[in-house]
Motif scaffolding. Structure first.
Motif, mmCIF file in Angstrom:
data_model
loop_
_atom_site.group_PDB
_atom_site.id
_atom_site.type_symbol
_atom_site.label_atom_id
_atom_site.label_comp_id
_atom_site.label_asym_id
_atom_site.label_seq_id
_atom_site.Cartn_x
_atom_site.Cartn_y
_atom_site.Cartn_z
ATOM 1 N N GLU A 82 84.398 -64.481 -33.716
ATOM 2 C CA GLU A 82 83.501 -63.546 -34.404
ATOM 3 C C GLU A 82 84.283 -62.410 -35.036
ATOM 4 O O GLU A 82 85.376 -62.060 -34.603
ATOM 5 C CB GLU A 82 82.492 -62.960 -33.403
ATOM 6 N N GLY A 88 85.217 -52.023 -26.935
ATOM 7 C CA GLY A 88 84.723 -52.976 -25.949
ATOM 8 C C GLY A 88 84.537 -52.312 -24.600
ATOM 9 O O GLY A 88 85.232 -51.338 -24.263
ATOM 10 N N ASN A 107 81.501 -49.232 -27.977
ATOM 11 C CA ASN A 107 81.044 -50.598 -27.729
ATOM 12 C C ASN A 107 79.737 -50.847 -28.453
ATOM 13 O O ASN A 107 78.918 -49.941 -28.621
ATOM 14 C CB ASN A 107 80.853 -50.837 -26.220
ATOM 15 N N ARG A 108 79.595 -52.115 -28.912
ATOM 16 C CA ARG A 108 78.374 -52.557 -29.574
ATOM 17 C C ARG A 108 77.159 -52.174 -28.731
ATOM 18 O O ARG A 108 76.157 -51.678 -29.239
ATOM 19 C CB ARG A 108 78.490 -54.091 -29.659
ATOM 20 N N THR A 109 77.251 -52.388 -27.436
ATOM 21 C CA THR A 109 76.168 -52.016 -26.524
ATOM 22 C C THR A 109 76.600 -50.735 -25.810
ATOM 23 O O THR A 109 77.384 -50.756 -24.861
ATOM 24 C CB THR A 109 75.935 -53.136 -25.481
ATOM 25 N N ALA A 150 89.590 -54.361 -26.662
ATOM 26 C CA ALA A 150 89.284 -55.035 -25.395
ATOM 27 C C ALA A 150 88.025 -55.871 -25.557
ATOM 28 O O ALA A 150 87.355 -56.190 -24.576
ATOM 29 C CB ALA A 150 89.106 -53.998 -24.290
ATOM 30 N N THR A 151 87.688 -56.224 -26.800
ATOM 31 C CA THR A 151 86.506 -57.070 -27.007
ATOM 32 C C THR A 151 86.911 -58.536 -26.942
ATOM 33 O O THR A 151 88.090 -58.879 -27.034
ATOM 34 C CB THR A 151 85.839 -56.827 -28.385
ATOM 35 N N ALA A 197 85.663 -60.607 -29.190
ATOM 36 C CA ALA A 197 85.213 -61.109 -30.502
ATOM 37 C C ALA A 197 86.089 -62.268 -30.990
ATOM 38 O O ALA A 197 85.573 -63.308 -31.416
ATOM 39 C CB ALA A 197 85.208 -59.972 -31.516
ATOM 40 N N LYS A 227 85.623 -65.729 -29.549
ATOM 41 C CA LYS A 227 84.417 -66.422 -29.976
ATOM 42 C C LYS A 227 84.425 -66.680 -31.475
ATOM 43 O O LYS A 227 83.429 -67.102 -32.040
ATOM 44 C CB LYS A 227 83.195 -65.575 -29.584
ATOM 45 N N LEU A 253 85.066 -58.575 -35.849
ATOM 46 C CA LEU A 253 84.926 -57.293 -35.147
ATOM 47 C C LEU A 253 84.806 -56.208 -36.214
ATOM 48 O O LEU A 253 85.663 -56.095 -37.082
ATOM 49 C CB LEU A 253 86.186 -57.076 -34.304
ATOM 50 N N GLY A 293 84.650 -56.686 -18.962
ATOM 51 C CA GLY A 293 85.564 -56.755 -17.822
ATOM 52 C C GLY A 293 86.984 -56.347 -18.188
ATOM 53 O O GLY A 293 87.647 -55.634 -17.418
ATOM 54 N N ALA A 294 87.468 -56.774 -19.344
ATOM 55 C CA ALA A 294 88.851 -56.454 -19.739
ATOM 56 C C ALA A 294 89.014 -54.947 -19.894
ATOM 57 O O ALA A 294 90.012 -54.368 -19.461
ATOM 58 C CB ALA A 294 89.202 -57.175 -21.037
ATOM 59 N N LYS A 328 76.761 -50.134 -21.901
ATOM 60 C CA LYS A 328 77.849 -50.683 -21.080
ATOM 61 C C LYS A 328 79.052 -49.733 -21.049
ATOM 62 O O LYS A 328 79.722 -49.592 -20.034
ATOM 63 C CB LYS A 328 78.256 -52.070 -21.582
HETATM 64 P P1 ATR Z 1 85.868 -59.692 -21.039
HETATM 65 O O1 ATR Z 1 85.904 -60.012 -19.567
HETATM 66 O O2 ATR Z 1 86.837 -60.497 -21.882
HETATM 67 O O3 ATR Z 1 85.965 -58.235 -21.304
HETATM 68 P P2 ATR Z 1 83.027 -59.507 -21.425
HETATM 69 O O4 ATR Z 1 82.897 -58.826 -20.109
HETATM 70 O O5 ATR Z 1 82.039 -60.546 -21.835
HETATM 71 O O6 ATR Z 1 84.442 -60.209 -21.548
HETATM 72 O O7 ATR Z 1 83.086 -58.342 -22.553
HETATM 73 C C1 ATR Z 1 83.263 -58.628 -23.895
HETATM 74 C C2 ATR Z 1 83.274 -57.331 -24.690
HETATM 75 O O8 ATR Z 1 83.522 -57.640 -26.056
HETATM 76 C C3 ATR Z 1 81.961 -56.566 -24.653
HETATM 77 O O9 ATR Z 1 82.235 -55.190 -24.732
HETATM 78 C C4 ATR Z 1 81.276 -57.049 -25.933
HETATM 79 O O10 ATR Z 1 80.336 -56.168 -26.474
HETATM 80 P P3 ATR Z 1 78.829 -56.084 -25.856
HETATM 81 O O11 ATR Z 1 78.968 -55.320 -24.579
HETATM 82 O O12 ATR Z 1 78.066 -55.371 -26.887
HETATM 83 O O13 ATR Z 1 78.408 -57.513 -25.656
HETATM 84 C C5 ATR Z 1 82.457 -57.131 -26.858
HETATM 85 N N1 ATR Z 1 82.225 -58.033 -27.993
HETATM 86 C C6 ATR Z 1 82.161 -59.375 -27.949
HETATM 87 N N2 ATR Z 1 81.981 -59.883 -29.177
HETATM 88 C C7 ATR Z 1 81.941 -58.824 -30.043
HETATM 89 C C8 ATR Z 1 81.793 -58.679 -31.450
HETATM 90 N N3 ATR Z 1 81.641 -59.726 -32.244
HETATM 91 N N4 ATR Z 1 81.804 -57.438 -31.966
HETATM 92 C C9 ATR Z 1 81.940 -56.353 -31.162
HETATM 93 N N5 ATR Z 1 82.104 -56.423 -29.820
HETATM 94 C C10 ATR Z 1 82.109 -57.632 -29.264
#
Ligand code: ATR
Length: 273
Positions: free
Chosen positions: A193, A127, A151-153, A185-186, A188, A191, A195, A130-131, A156
């Motif tokens: 979802e 991840g 990270n998925r993206t 730190a994701t 996922a 939501k 990981l 922000g975290a 970032k």
């Molecule tokens: P936070 O403040 O809790 O860190 P955020 O800034 O929205 O929240 O960041 C969420 C992180 O979780 C991001 O790195 C996100 O990946 P992307 O940057 O690709 O969006 C990651 N994340 C959220 N859902 C995910 C999933 N299902 N699988 C993998 N990474 C996930």
């Protein structure tokens, strides 16, 4: 005198910070009035200014206002600058200070409470939101051998790497080794979802940390999955929550607190959902 403190967030009802800080104050035999304040998303500055002008000693900040609090603070600590986020505001002689205690909180929990070694170890962070960015600087300060962000993206993760300019820090698209410390730190799980976890990152020596926590200790989806790989140790983020609070308490009052009994009392009563 009863000191006024608060935590600002949206949502905020779930926050355990008031109880944690009340327990810290009890250790020093004084009282605090620590509120949860639900701030409408566009109103951070108004709420923050009013709180301080009406005698508030300081406040904590949780999602989604840590960037607003960063901007709001006149003087920021190094941790806050590296995180580009503030979770603790204090006011001294009319000057607003912004700090970020999340990273030190995580480091304290890993090293002191859990007995993990960071120095010389290979860290993988899953991840890059922000975290994640809130804790990278303080973990690097504990001298790991390497620190990879997956990270998925990918872009970032690269933004965090560019900010730190540290040869040990790398954004990776595909892991090609296993790690001593793996940190989730994701968001996922928040939501609901799944990981994706590449099995090759785990070894029998891995220690796995989830920045989030749930009703039951160490039973987040990430930690449950990690256990299936036979890892050495797992821990959820409740210890970090208490440790970052202890750092904030020290900023406001200049005194240390004992975190072990506070963590244990919440664990026993299971009220940290
Ligand atoms: P936070 O403040 O809790 O860190 P955020 O800034 O929205 O929240 O960041 C969420 C992180 O979780 C991001 O790195 C996100 O990946 P992307 O940057 O690709 O969006 C990651 N994340 C959220 N859902 C995910 C999933 N299902 N699988 C993998 N990474 C996930």
């Amino acid at each position: 005198m009863i000191y006024r403190l608060a935590v600002f967030g949206n949502p905020i009802a779930h926050s355990r910070s008031p109880e944690i800080h009340e327990k810290f104050a009890e250790q020093h035999c004084f009282e605090i009035n620590y509120d949860r304040i639900l701030v409408p998303v566009k109103n951070f500055d108004t709420y923050a200014s009013e709180f301080l002008e009406s005698g508030g000693k300081g406040f904590n900040i949780t999602a989604p206002f840590k960037h607003d609090a960063f901007r709001f603070s006149a003087i920021r600590s190094k941790s806050a600058e590296l995180a580009q986020a503030v979770n603790t505001v204090s006011i001294r002689e009319g000057v607003i200070y912004g700090d970020n205690t999340d990273g030190v909180g995580l480091r304290q929990d890993m090293i002191i409470n859990l007995g993990w070694t960071i120095e010389g170890k290979k860290i993988l962070m899953l991840g890059a939101g922000g975290a994640a960015s809130g804790v990278v600087g303080d973990l690097l300060a504990a001298n790991p051998k390497s620190f990879h962000i997956l990270n998925r993206t990918l872009s970032k993760a690269k933004i965090i790497v560019d900010l730190h300019q540290d040869y040990r820090l790398r954004a990776i698209a595909i892991p090609d080794t296993n790690y001593d410390i793996i940190i989730n730190a994701t968001s996922a799980a928040f939501k609901g979802e799944k990981l994706d976890l590449p099995p090759s990152v785990f070894s029998k020596k891995s220690c796995c940390y989830d920045l989030t926590y749930g009703k039951e200790a160490n039973r987040t989806p990430f930690l449950m999955r990690s256990k299936e790989f036979g890892v050495a140790s797992v821990a959820d983020g409740f210890g970090m929550l208490v440790e970052q609070a202890a750092q904030a308490f020290e900023i406001w009052f200049g005194i240390n607190v004992l975190t072990g009994p506070v963590i244990a009392s919440f664990r026993e009563t299971n009220v940290f959902s």
